[in-house]
Design a protein around this motif. Structure first.
Motif, PDB file in Angstrom:
ATOM      1  N   LYS A 186      10.411 -14.806  39.345  1.00  0.00           N
ATOM      2  CA  LYS A 186      11.381 -14.130  38.482  1.00  0.00           C
ATOM      3  C   LYS A 186      11.074 -12.628  38.405  1.00  0.00           C
ATOM      4  CE  LYS A 186      12.498 -18.289  35.858  1.00  0.00           C
ATOM      5  NZ  LYS A 186      13.736 -18.580  36.595  1.00  0.00           N
ATOM      6  N   ARG A 187       9.791 -12.295  38.367  1.00  0.00           N
ATOM      7  CA  ARG A 187       9.407 -10.884  38.397  1.00  0.00           C
ATOM      8  C   ARG A 187       9.891 -10.233  39.684  1.00  0.00           C
ATOM      9  NH1 ARG A 187       3.911 -11.297  38.420  1.00  0.00           N
ATOM     10  NH2 ARG A 187       3.799 -11.013  40.671  1.00  0.00           N
ATOM     11  N   GLU A 188       9.730 -10.940  40.809  1.00  0.00           N
ATOM     12  CA  GLU A 188      10.154 -10.391  42.099  1.00  0.00           C
ATOM     13  C   GLU A 188      11.670 -10.242  42.185  1.00  0.00           C
ATOM     14  OE1 GLU A 188       8.426 -13.050  44.898  1.00  0.00           O
ATOM     15  OE2 GLU A 188       6.360 -12.423  44.429  1.00  0.00           O
ATOM     16  N   ALA A 189      12.407 -11.079  41.464  1.00  0.00           N
ATOM     17  CA  ALA A 189      13.872 -10.945  41.445  1.00  0.00           C
ATOM     18  C   ALA A 189      14.271  -9.602  40.841  1.00  0.00           C
ATOM     19  CB  ALA A 189      14.491 -12.098  40.651  1.00  0.00           C
ATOM     20  N   PHE A 190      13.592  -9.202  39.758  1.00  0.00           N
ATOM     21  CA  PHE A 190      13.895  -7.909  39.142  1.00  0.00           C
ATOM     22  C   PHE A 190      13.412  -6.753  40.026  1.00  0.00           C
ATOM     23  CE2 PHE A 190      14.123 -10.633  35.381  1.00  0.00           C
ATOM     24  CZ  PHE A 190      15.314 -10.176  34.822  1.00  0.00           C
ATOM     25  N   LEU A 191      12.235  -6.911  40.624  1.00  0.00           N
ATOM     26  CA  LEU A 191      11.729  -5.859  41.512  1.00  0.00           C
ATOM     27  C   LEU A 191      12.675  -5.642  42.693  1.00  0.00           C
ATOM     28  CD1 LEU A 191       7.929  -6.789  41.504  1.00  0.00           C
ATOM     29  CD2 LEU A 191       8.951  -4.698  40.564  1.00  0.00           C
ATOM     30  N   TYR A 192      13.187  -6.722  43.232  1.00  0.00           N
ATOM     31  CA  TYR A 192      14.141  -6.622  44.340  1.00  0.00           C
ATOM     32  C   TYR A 192      15.407  -5.892  43.897  1.00  0.00           C
ATOM     33  CZ  TYR A 192      17.703  -8.078  47.705  1.00  0.00           C
ATOM     34  OH  TYR A 192      18.738  -8.088  48.628  1.00  0.00           O
ATOM     35  N   ALA A 193      15.960  -6.310  42.741  1.00  0.00           N
ATOM     36  CA  ALA A 193      17.203  -5.690  42.247  1.00  0.00           C
ATOM     37  C   ALA A 193      16.997  -4.215  41.959  1.00  0.00           C
ATOM     38  CB  ALA A 193      17.676  -6.422  40.993  1.00  0.00           C
ATOM     39  N   PHE A 194      15.860  -3.855  41.351  1.00  0.00           N
ATOM     40  CA  PHE A 194      15.602  -2.448  41.014  1.00  0.00           C
ATOM     41  C   PHE A 194      15.443  -1.587  42.266  1.00  0.00           C
ATOM     42  CE2 PHE A 194      13.553  -4.016  36.821  1.00  0.00           C
ATOM     43  CZ  PHE A 194      14.807  -4.100  36.232  1.00  0.00           C
ATOM     44  N   SER A 195      14.906  -2.187  43.329  1.00  0.00           N
ATOM     45  CA  SER A 195      14.717  -1.419  44.568  1.00  0.00           C
ATOM     46  C   SER A 195      16.041  -1.140  45.276  1.00  0.00           C
ATOM     47  CB  SER A 195      13.767  -2.177  45.503  1.00  0.00           C
ATOM     48  OG  SER A 195      14.392  -3.348  46.020  1.00  0.00           O
ATOM     49  N   LYS A 196      17.111  -1.867  44.896  1.00  0.00           N
ATOM     50  CA  LYS A 196      18.410  -1.738  45.560  1.00  0.00           C
ATOM     51  C   LYS A 196      19.400  -0.845  44.802  1.00  0.00           C
ATOM     52  CE  LYS A 196      17.301  -4.524  48.916  1.00  0.00           C
ATOM     53  NZ  LYS A 196      17.147  -4.018  50.311  1.00  0.00           N
ATOM     54  N   ILE A 197      18.999  -0.322  43.653  1.00  0.00           N
ATOM     55  CA  ILE A 197      19.924   0.514  42.882  1.00  0.00           C
ATOM     56  C   ILE A 197      19.431   1.960  42.893  1.00  0.00           C
ATOM     57  CG2 ILE A 197      20.696  -1.382  41.403  1.00  0.00           C
ATOM     58  CD1 ILE A 197      18.813  -0.342  39.219  1.00  0.00           C
ATOM     59  N   PRO A 198      20.344   2.933  42.777  1.00  0.00           N
ATOM     60  CA  PRO A 198      19.932   4.338  42.808  1.00  0.00           C
ATOM     61  C   PRO A 198      19.328   4.815  41.488  1.00  0.00           C
ATOM     62  CG  PRO A 198      22.317   4.191  42.554  1.00  0.00           C
ATOM     63  CD  PRO A 198      21.817   2.781  42.775  1.00  0.00           C
ATOM     64  N   GLN A 199      19.519   4.065  40.422  1.00  0.00           N
ATOM     65  CA  GLN A 199      19.002   4.475  39.109  1.00  0.00           C
ATOM     66  C   GLN A 199      17.481   4.303  39.050  1.00  0.00           C
ATOM     67  OE1 GLN A 199      21.685   2.468  39.447  1.00  0.00           O
ATOM     68  NE2 GLN A 199      23.297   3.828  38.678  1.00  0.00           N
ATOM     69  N   ARG A 200      16.861   5.090  38.177  1.00  0.00           N
ATOM     70  CA  ARG A 200      15.451   4.878  37.879  1.00  0.00           C
ATOM     71  C   ARG A 200      15.322   3.815  36.789  1.00  0.00           C
ATOM     72  NH1 ARG A 200      12.484  10.841  37.695  1.00  0.00           N
ATOM     73  NH2 ARG A 200      12.661  11.280  39.948  1.00  0.00           N
ATOM     74  N   LEU A 256      12.838   2.308  33.582  1.00  0.00           N
ATOM     75  CA  LEU A 256      11.714   2.312  32.646  1.00  0.00           C
ATOM     76  C   LEU A 256      11.449   0.861  32.258  1.00  0.00           C
ATOM     77  CD1 LEU A 256      12.735   5.268  30.297  1.00  0.00           C
ATOM     78  CD2 LEU A 256      10.681   5.192  31.725  1.00  0.00           C
ATOM     79  N   TRP A 257      10.248   0.374  32.523  1.00  0.00           N
ATOM     80  CA  TRP A 257       9.931  -1.038  32.300  1.00  0.00           C
ATOM     81  C   TRP A 257       8.728  -1.128  31.363  1.00  0.00           C
ATOM     82  CZ3 TRP A 257       9.870  -5.064  36.898  1.00  0.00           C
ATOM     83  CH2 TRP A 257       9.688  -6.352  36.377  1.00  0.00           C
ATOM     84  N   LYS A 258       8.937  -1.722  30.187  1.00  0.00           N
ATOM     85  CA  LYS A 258       7.820  -1.973  29.266  1.00  0.00           C
ATOM     86  C   LYS A 258       7.021  -3.144  29.833  1.00  0.00           C
ATOM     87  CE  LYS A 258       6.731  -3.258  24.483  1.00  0.00           C
ATOM     88  NZ  LYS A 258       6.211  -4.611  24.754  1.00  0.00           N
ATOM     89  N   TRP A 259       5.920  -2.795  30.450  1.00  0.00           N
ATOM     90  CA  TRP A 259       5.083  -3.766  31.170  1.00  0.00           C
ATOM     91  C   TRP A 259       3.675  -3.687  30.590  1.00  0.00           C
ATOM     92  CZ3 TRP A 259       5.801  -7.613  34.619  1.00  0.00           C
ATOM     93  CH2 TRP A 259       4.690  -8.080  35.335  1.00  0.00           C
ATOM     94  N   GLU A 260       3.196  -4.808  30.027  1.00  0.00           N
ATOM     95  CA  GLU A 260       1.939  -4.776  29.294  1.00  0.00           C
ATOM     96  C   GLU A 260       0.701  -4.815  30.194  1.00  0.00           C
ATOM     97  OE1 GLU A 260       5.234  -5.963  26.785  1.00  0.00           O
ATOM     98  OE2 GLU A 260       4.485  -6.760  28.692  1.00  0.00           O
ATOM     99  N   GLY A 261       0.868  -5.147  31.447  1.00  0.00           N
ATOM    100  CA  GLY A 261      -0.268  -5.185  32.356  1.00  0.00           C
ATOM    101  C   GLY A 261      -0.638  -3.797  32.866  1.00  0.00           C
ATOM    102  N   ASP A 262      -1.783  -3.707  33.491  1.00  0.00           N
ATOM    103  CA  ASP A 262      -2.233  -2.418  34.044  1.00  0.00           C
ATOM    104  C   ASP A 262      -1.549  -2.105  35.367  1.00  0.00           C
ATOM    105  OD1 ASP A 262      -4.055  -1.940  31.939  1.00  0.00           O
ATOM    106  OD2 ASP A 262      -5.502  -3.304  32.883  1.00  0.00           O
ATOM    107  N   VAL A 263      -1.181  -3.156  36.107  1.00  0.00           N
ATOM    108  CA  VAL A 263      -0.591  -2.965  37.422  1.00  0.00           C
ATOM    109  C   VAL A 263       0.631  -3.867  37.540  1.00  0.00           C
ATOM    110  CG1 VAL A 263      -0.963  -3.167  39.914  1.00  0.00           C
ATOM    111  CG2 VAL A 263      -2.849  -2.456  38.433  1.00  0.00           C
ATOM    112  N   LEU A 264       1.674  -3.364  38.212  1.00  0.00           N
ATOM    113  CA  LEU A 264       2.866  -4.164  38.508  1.00  0.00           C
ATOM    114  C   LEU A 264       2.948  -4.302  40.026  1.00  0.00           C
ATOM    115  CD1 LEU A 264       5.478  -5.599  37.854  1.00  0.00           C
ATOM    116  CD2 LEU A 264       6.608  -3.376  37.687  1.00  0.00           C
ATOM    117  N   PRO A 265       2.527  -5.448  40.567  1.00  0.00           N
ATOM    118  CA  PRO A 265       2.541  -5.617  42.024  1.00  0.00           C
ATOM    119  C   PRO A 265       3.961  -5.522  42.575  1.00  0.00           C
ATOM    120  CG  PRO A 265       1.251  -7.352  40.945  1.00  0.00           C
ATOM    121  CD  PRO A 265       1.983  -6.627  39.874  1.00  0.00           C
ATOM    122  N   GLY A 266       4.111  -4.784  43.670  1.00  0.00           N
ATOM    123  CA  GLY A 266       5.407  -4.656  44.312  1.00  0.00           C
ATOM    124  C   GLY A 266       6.330  -3.642  43.677  1.00  0.00           C
ATOM    125  N   LYS A 267       5.795  -2.796  42.792  1.00  0.00           N
ATOM    126  CA  LYS A 267       6.615  -1.800  42.095  1.00  0.00           C
ATOM    127  C   LYS A 267       7.153  -0.769  43.068  1.00  0.00           C
ATOM    128  CE  LYS A 267       4.694   1.528  39.615  1.00  0.00           C
ATOM    129  NZ  LYS A 267       5.361   2.797  40.015  1.00  0.00           N
TER     130      LYS A 267
END
Length: 531
Positions: free
Chosen positions: A310-324, A326-337
Motif C-alpha cells: 500500500k505504501r508503494e501504491a502511493f509512492l508510485y502515484a506520487f512519482s507520476k504527478i507533477p505536483q510536490r 508533503l508526507w507526514k511520515w514518522e519513520g526516519d527513512v521512506l524507502p523508494g521516495k
C-alpha cells in the motif's frame, strides 16, 4: 430635566453593561482522554476563557510548555494512556464494520486502576465545594467525570468531538430519527434505502445497548465506589447537564440535524489564524510550479505502519504527478521516495492547508483535519479507517469536495486515478470553495460562540430553561407509543362494538323474518291436520 434623566439612565446602563462584561468566573475543566485530536477541540475554548480574564483550572493530558495568565494547568498525563498504537492494517481489521468499531472503542476508555490511582484528581475531591462557577468535561463513551461537577455542585457543560451519539441525543432530548439521521460511524451511503435504514436503526439500538451494559453500568459502579454515593448518582449527573457542545456544523453533516437550545455546534473551534511556515516547508511549497499535495493520517495512525504494497501504491502515484508532496511520515527513512516528496515526523497542518499552493489533502478523514481543509477550500481524498471518518468523507463526497478511497481497494492504479481526477478536474476545487463559503458564513466565530454560551450558562445558574421536556420523558412517551396504543385500543374497541352490534341487529332481523314465516307455515299445517 429630560436630558439629565436620559443621561443618568444611559450612564447607569453603561455601568451595568460594564459590570457584566468585567465579571470574572472560576471555571474547572477535566479532560482525561489522551488523544490529541480530542484535546484540540476544547483547548482553544479554555485558553480563550483565561485570556478574557476568567480564572481557569484545567486537568489534562497535554500540559503546555509555557504559562498563560489566569490558566492553572494540572497534568494528569501520567494517569491515563491509550492502548498500544496499532498499525493501519490492524486498525482497519479491528474496525471493519460499525459493530466492531463500537466494541473496539471500549478499549480506549480509562481503566479502574487509572481512575483510582490518579492523585491530582483525588486531591481535587478535597477542594471546598462552591469554588467553581461551571464544570466542563468531555463525554465520549463514558460519563464518569461528570461526577466531579456533581460533587462540586456546579453547572455542567460537556463536549463531544463529533455529531451526537445515541445516548447524547437521548439525554439532551435531541431528535435522532434513524430514517434520515445516520449513525456517526455508519459505513452506508448518505442516501439511505430500505436496508440501510434498517441497518441504521439496528446500529443505534445496538449502540445504546452496548452503552447501557458496559459504559453506563461499569462507570456507575465505579462512581458509587469512588465518590461514596448511590449507584444512581451518575445518572442524576447526566440528567443535570446544562449544555452540550458538538464539534459539528450543518454544512458538514450528512443530513441537517434539528438541535435543541441546550446543544450548540462549534465545529471549527480549533481553526486559528495561520502562522508563518517553517522556512524549509515554505520554500518547498512556493517552488512547486504545479502545487502541492499534503498527505497526513492524523495523530493516532502512523504513516510508517502502511504495509509495503500500500505504501508503494502511493509512492508510485506520487512519482507520476507533477505536483510536490508533503508526507507526514514518522519513520526516519521512506524507502523508494521520489524527488518530489518531502517527509517529516511532524508538520504544521493548519498552516500548510492555508497555503494557496496546496491543491489536495490526502487524509484519514478525521474531523479536525477535515474541517481545516473545508475552511480553506482544499479538496480531500479520504482513506477512512475507523470511527466517524467514513461519514466525514462521505459528507465531502456529497458536497462534491472530495472522494473516498477504500483502504482495502488501495492499488497503484486506483490511487493514481483518484489523485489525478481530484487534481485535474476543476469541479472539485470549485465545490470545495463553495463549501468553504457556507462553512465560514456564521453570525459569530465558533470560539466566540463557545465563550458566549459558557458565560450564559454561568450567568443563568445552569440555564435549566434551555432543557427540553423531551429529555425527561420515558422513551415510550417520547415516541407517543402510549398515545398510539390508546388510539389503537379505542379503534379496536369501536370496531368490536360496531361488529357485535351489527351482528346482533342482523340476527334480530333474521329472527323476525324467518321466525314469523315458520310460525305461519306451522299454523297452516295444523289446519290441514284438523280437517
Amino acid at each position: 430635566m429630560f436630558f439629565v434623566v436620559l443621561l443618568c439612565f444611559s450612564f447607569s446602563s453603561l455601568l451595568d453593561q460594564s459590570a457584566a462584561e468585567n465579571e470574572k468566573y472560576n471555571i474547572l475543566g477535566i479532560f482525561p482522554y489522551p488523544a490529541r485530536s480530542h484535546y484540540a477541540v476544547f483547548d482553544p475554548l479554555m485558553v480563550e476563557l483565561a485570556k478574557r480574564g476568567h480564572n481557569v483550572t484545567i486537568y489534562d493530558t497535554f500540559p503546555k510548555e509555557t504559562s498563560i495568565p489566569n490558566y492553572h494547568e494540572i497534568s494528569i498525563k501520567s494517569c491515563f494512556s491509550l492502548p498500544n498504537i496499532l498499525g493501519v492494517d490492524q486498525m482497519n481489521e479491528l474496525t471493519s464494520d460499525e459493530f466492531q468499531t463500537l466494541s473496539a472503542l471500549s478499549e480506549f476508555l480509562p481503566s479502574r486502576e487509572e481512575i483510582f490511582n490518579c492523585k491530582p484528581l483525588q486531591k481535587l475531591l478535597t477542594e471546598e465545594a462552591g469554588n467553581f462557577d461551571v464544570f466542563i468535561t468531555e463525554t465520549f463513551h463514558m460519563d464518569f467525570f461528570l461526577m466531579y461537577g456533581a460533587r462540586l455542585k456546579t453547572p455542567i457543560i460537556t463536549f463531544h468531538s463529533n455529531t451526537p451519539l445515541p445516548w447524547h441525543s437521548e439525554r439532551m432530548g435531541l431528535p435522532d430519527n434513524p430514517s434520515y439521521l445516520p449513525f456517526a460511524y455508519s459505513m452506508d451511503p448518505i442516501d439511505m434505502g430500505f436496508w440501510s435504514r434498517m441497518k441504521n436503526a439496528a446500529l443505534k439500538m445496538y449502540a445504546l445497548i452496548i452503552y447501557r451494559l458496559y459504559s453506563e453500568n461499569v462507570f456507575s459502579e465505579l462512581a458509587a465506589e469512588y465518590f461514596t454515593v448511590d449507584r444512581s448518582a451518575l445518572n442524576e449527573a447526566v440528567n443535570n447537564i446544562s449544555l452540550l457542545f458538538l464539534y459539528s456544523h450543518f454544512t458538514l453533516s450528512p443530513s441537517s440535524r434539528p438541535l435543541t437550545p441546550n446543544v450548540i455546534e462549534v465545529a471549527g473551534l480549533n481553526i486559528k489564524q495561520p502562522r508563518e511556515l517553517p522556512e524549509n516547508i515554505e520554500k518547498f511549497i512556493n517552488e512547486s510550479k504545479h502545487g502541492v499535495v499534503y498527505f497526513c493520517m492524523g495523530s493516532l495512525l502512523r504513516g510508517e505502519t502502511f504495509p509495503p504494497e500500500k505504501r508503494e501504491a502511493f509512492l508510485y502515484a506520487f512519482s507520476k504527478i507533477p505536483q510536490r508532496v508533503l508526507w507526514k511520515w514518522e519513520g526516519d527513512v521512506l524507502p523508494g521516495k521520489s524527488d518530489n516528496i518531502m517527509i517529516s515526523k511532524w508538520m504544521p497542518q493548519r498552516d500548510i492547508l492555508a497555503h494557496p499552493n496546496v491543491k489536495l489533502f490526502i487524509s484519514h478523514g478525521g474531523l479536525l483535519g477535515t474541517s481545516e481543509a473545508v475552511y480553506e477550500g482544499v479538496p480531500v481524498l479520504g482513506i477512512p479507517i475507523f470511527g466517524d471518518q467514513r461519514t466525514n468523507i462521505k459528507s465531502l463526497e456529497a458536497n462534491g469536495a472530495g472522494e473516498l478511497l477504500d483502504y482495502n481497494e488501495i492499488s497503484k492504479e486506483v490511487v493514481l486515478e483518484k489523485i489525478q481526477r481530484l487534481l485535474n478536474d476543476p469541479k472539485y476545487k470549485e465545490n470545495a470553495k463553495l463549501l468553504s463559503d457556507r462553512y465560514r458564513d456564521r453570525p459569530m466565530s465558533p470560539l466566540d460562540t463557545a465563550v458566549y454560551w459558557t458565560e450564559y450558562v454561568i450567568r443563568h445558574k445552569g440555564a435549566p430553561h434551555l432543557r427540553t421536556a423531551a429529555a425527561d420523558m420515558p422513551w415510550y412517551q417520547y415516541l407517543l407509543l402510549d398515545v398510539i396504543a390508546f388510539i389503537v385500543a379505542v379503534l379496536v374497541a369501536g370496531l368490536l362494538i360496531i361488529y357485535y352490534t351489527t351482528k346482533f341487529i342482523l340476527r334480530a332481523i333474521y329472527g323476525l323474518i324467518c321466525g314469523g314465516g315458520a310460525k305461519k307455515g306451522s299454523s297452516k299445517s295444523d289446519k290441514k291436520k284438523r280437517n
